[in-house]
Scaffold this active site. Structure first.
Site, PDB file in Angstrom:
ATOM      1  N   HIS A   1       0.816  -1.215   0.000  1.00 20.94           N
ATOM      2  CA  HIS A   1       0.000   0.000   0.000  1.00 20.94           C
ATOM      3  C   HIS A   1       0.856   1.275   0.000  1.00 20.94           C
ATOM      4  O   HIS A   1       0.351   2.358  -0.285  1.00 20.94           O
ATOM      5  CB  HIS A   1      -0.986  -0.003   1.177  1.00 20.94           C
TER       6      HIS A   1
ATOM      7  N   ASP B   1       0.003  -7.559   1.767  1.00 25.61           N
ATOM      8  CA  ASP B   1       0.472  -6.174   1.739  1.00 25.61           C
ATOM      9  C   ASP B   1       2.001  -6.086   1.731  1.00 25.61           C
ATOM     10  O   ASP B   1       2.597  -5.397   2.561  1.00 25.61           O
ATOM     11  CB  ASP B   1      -0.095  -5.392   2.928  1.00 25.61           C
TER      12      ASP B   1
ATOM     13  N   GLY C   1       3.639   6.957   8.047  1.00 25.06           N
ATOM     14  CA  GLY C   1       4.931   6.932   7.370  1.00 25.06           C
ATOM     15  C   GLY C   1       5.821   5.782   7.800  1.00 25.06           C
ATOM     16  O   GLY C   1       6.824   5.481   7.164  1.00 25.06           O
ATOM     17  N   ASN C   2       5.455   5.106   8.916  1.00 25.17           N
ATOM     18  CA  ASN C   2       6.215   3.936   9.357  1.00 25.17           C
ATOM     19  C   ASN C   2       5.883   2.683   8.552  1.00 25.17           C
ATOM     20  O   ASN C   2       6.600   1.684   8.633  1.00 25.17           O
ATOM     21  CB  ASN C   2       5.951   3.634  10.835  1.00 25.17           C
ATOM     22  N   SER C   3       4.794   2.703   7.801  1.00 24.22           N
ATOM     23  CA  SER C   3       4.385   1.528   7.043  1.00 24.22           C
ATOM     24  C   SER C   3       5.506   1.047   6.137  1.00 24.22           C
ATOM     25  O   SER C   3       6.112   1.827   5.405  1.00 24.22           O
ATOM     26  CB  SER C   3       3.146   1.836   6.196  1.00 24.22           C
TER      27      SER C   3
ATOM     28  N   GLY D   1      -9.146 -25.850  -2.989  1.00 26.70           N
ATOM     29  CA  GLY D   1     -10.399 -25.874  -3.747  1.00 26.70           C
ATOM     30  C   GLY D   1     -11.615 -26.196  -2.909  1.00 26.70           C
ATOM     31  O   GLY D   1     -12.508 -26.929  -3.339  1.00 26.70           O
ATOM     32  N   VAL D   2     -11.656 -25.634  -1.671  1.00 29.78           N
ATOM     33  CA  VAL D   2     -12.832 -25.814  -0.823  1.00 29.78           C
ATOM     34  C   VAL D   2     -13.284 -24.464  -0.294  1.00 29.78           C
ATOM     35  O   VAL D   2     -12.504 -23.523  -0.218  1.00 29.78           O
ATOM     36  CB  VAL D   2     -12.544 -26.754   0.374  1.00 29.78           C
TER      37      VAL D   2
ATOM     38  N   ILE E   1     -14.926 -22.949   3.177  1.00 26.06           N
ATOM     39  CA  ILE E   1     -15.005 -23.419   4.559  1.00 26.06           C
ATOM     40  C   ILE E   1     -15.747 -22.433   5.444  1.00 26.06           C
ATOM     41  O   ILE E   1     -15.937 -21.270   5.081  1.00 26.06           O
ATOM     42  CB  ILE E   1     -13.600 -23.673   5.143  1.00 26.06           C
TER      43      ILE E   1
END
EC number: 3.4.21.107
Length: 501
Positions: A132, A162, A234-236, A292-293, A295
């Site tokens: 992001h 992310d 800004g720490n992201s 392919g399930v 749940i």
């Protein structure tokens, strides 16, 4: 500028959690004193040596996106309007069109900028940050602590967890940091974060691990580290270090009323991030395992109805016709309790375990089916290849109309009139619900008229008599709950446990 964590998830519902730029409600926590454990390690006298050792590998990320700005058209004002000249001057000054302006006038471009953090993991110039932070940027720069600014290209990115991997070219080897084992973390362990809060440049903060395995509903693989280390706008994308200078998390989101740190920050664990980063470096994309399930979670009532003993595992509510689970013999109603030797404690564990498994690997899947534990071997497919596959729908036939009452429900066999009334899918088979008692447990479980009961306690039903017969059988066995497989008019199914007492 960071973006909300909720906007990075499937925007199916609002999230209380936001990326490190955003703000939301927070709960005041009251601290209580507890005796110190004699063997506990004391706080370090200083983090200075550790910060000096790793700061050179932590960078600022500047991402710019160029977008087309719309031309504005001057409202059609009657000739002689007192403010006609004022409007003309206002719009022309901003590149808009006045009356009689050409529709083919070139559009202006506008740049959108964001700032975040990242860190070097390979001295050749490999940089990790949040997806992001860069978004859809077409101009990305990596800024080093000494002020050096290098253009970056995107090697690969993954919106589900992310993460993004960038590449820069440098004339000299770059300072790099390595990942540590985040699985060894314990609540109370010291950690240190370095990032670019509020665009100020490299800043160091320290704190402890508050919790592990947090689910903040930002995506399908939530398993965040929670820390009270100050994480701000800004720490992201910045690193979370242990006391050995190893990266054990990537700072991603905070819970805050103001956009500033209130001591509730979240980081992607290294154990989750490293396999994804390796795939992005090797393939430029993710290659997740696929079972392919579809749940759902097992609650206490469902566990009792299935005779599981305790609420555990992931209940299969649907099987993809073209997925790996079908040829392996998995069925709707099976409860997956172990996958490739790893225990599935609750349903949200399974997607994370499957996704981290290699595509093409043959794995043992332990299931509980009708009170019996079985092992099936499944050769995993690739999630990215199967994401657009349609969920398996049950076949159907027509049945005469017969009406009965059970469990607070009015039940009828499906006929053409009811199929038209409730807009039921053509191939949907079962017993249609025509009324729900508003004071019943069925209403509390949000069962609605127009839905179809496909199975009762894992036995197919096609008439109201089948439903009442199965319920009476369960009562005679001393069972407290009946597990219904209920389909909506489009054929999407879910399990609902209802008391038969």
């Amino acid at each position: 500028m960071d973006v909300p964590a909720s906007s990075r998830a499937q925007s199916r519902r609002p999230s209380r959690f936001r990326a490190a730029a955003s703000c939301l409600a927070v709960v005041t926590l009251l601290a209580t004193s507890v005796p110190m454990v004699a063997q506990a390690r004391s706080a370090p006298e200083s983090f200075a040596d550790l910060a000096e050792e790793v700061t050179g590998a932590v960078v600022n990320i500047s991402a710019s996106t160029t977008v087309e700005a719309r031309n504005r058209t001057l409202p059609q004002l009657p000739p002689g309007t007192p403010f006609e000249d004022l409007f003309e001057e206002f719009f022309n000054r901003r590149g808009g069109q006045g009356n009689g302006g050409s529709d083919s006038a070139p559009q202006r471009q506008r740049r959108s900028n964001s700032l975040g953090s990242g860190f070097v993991i390979d001295s050749s110039g490999i940089v990790v940050t949040n997806n992001h932070v860069i978004g859809d940027a077409n101009d990305i720069s990596v800024i080093f602590p000494d002020g050096t600014r290098l253009k970056a290209e995107i090697i690969g990115k993954d919106s589900k967890v992310d993460l993004a991997v960038l590449k820069v070219k440098s004339d000299k080897p770059l300072k790099a940091v390595k990942f540590g084992n985040s699985d060894l973390l314990r609540p109370g362990d010291w950690v240190m974060a370095i990032g670019n809060p509020f665009g100020l440049g490299g800043s160091v903060t320290a704190g402890i691990i508050s919790a592990r395995g947090r689910n903040i509903e930002s995506g399908p693989y939530d398993n965040y580290i929670q820390t009270d280390t100050a994480i701000n706008k800004g720490n992201s994308g910045g690193p979370l270090f242990n006391m050995e200078g190893e990266v054990i998390g990537i700072n991603t989101a905070i819970l805050s009323p103001t956009g500033g740190s209130v001591g509730i920050g979240f980081a992607v664990p290294a154990s989750t991030a490293v396999p994804i980063i390796e795939q992005l470096r090797e393939f430029g994309e993710t290659r997740r395992g696929w079972l392919g399930v579809r749940i759902q979670n097992v609650d206490d009532a469902t566990a009792e109805a299935l005779n599981l003993g305790s609420a555990r595992g992931a209940l299969i509510a649907g099987i993809d016709e073209k997925g790996p689970a079908k040829p392996a013999g998995l069925e709707v109603g099976d409860v997956i309790v172990k996958f490739d030797g790893r225990e599935v404690k609750e349903s949200r564990d399974l997607p994370r375990i499957v996704a981290s498994s290699p595509v093409g690997k043959a794995v043992d899947v332990v299931i509980v089916r009708k009170s019996q534990q079985l092992t099936k071997q499944v050769t995993l497919g690739r999630l990215e290849d199967g994401e657009k596959q349609a969920t398996l729908q049950a076949p159907s036939t027509e049945t005469p109309t017969v009406t009965r009452q059970a469990l607070g429900l009015n039940l009828s066999g499906i006929n053409d009139e009811l199929r038209r009334r409730y807009n039921l899918k053509d191939d949907l088979k079962g017993v249609v619900i025509t009324r729900v008692d508003p004071n019943s447990a069925a209403a509390d479980k949000r069962i609605q008229a127009g839905e179809v009961i496909v199975e009762v306690s894992q036995e197919p039903v096609s008439t109201p008599a089948d439903v009442t017969k199965r319920i009476e059988s369960l009562k005679s066995q001393g069972r407290k709950s009946a597990l219904l497989l209920v389909a909506n008019p489009q054929g999407e199914v879910r399990f609902v446990a209802l008391s038969v007492e």
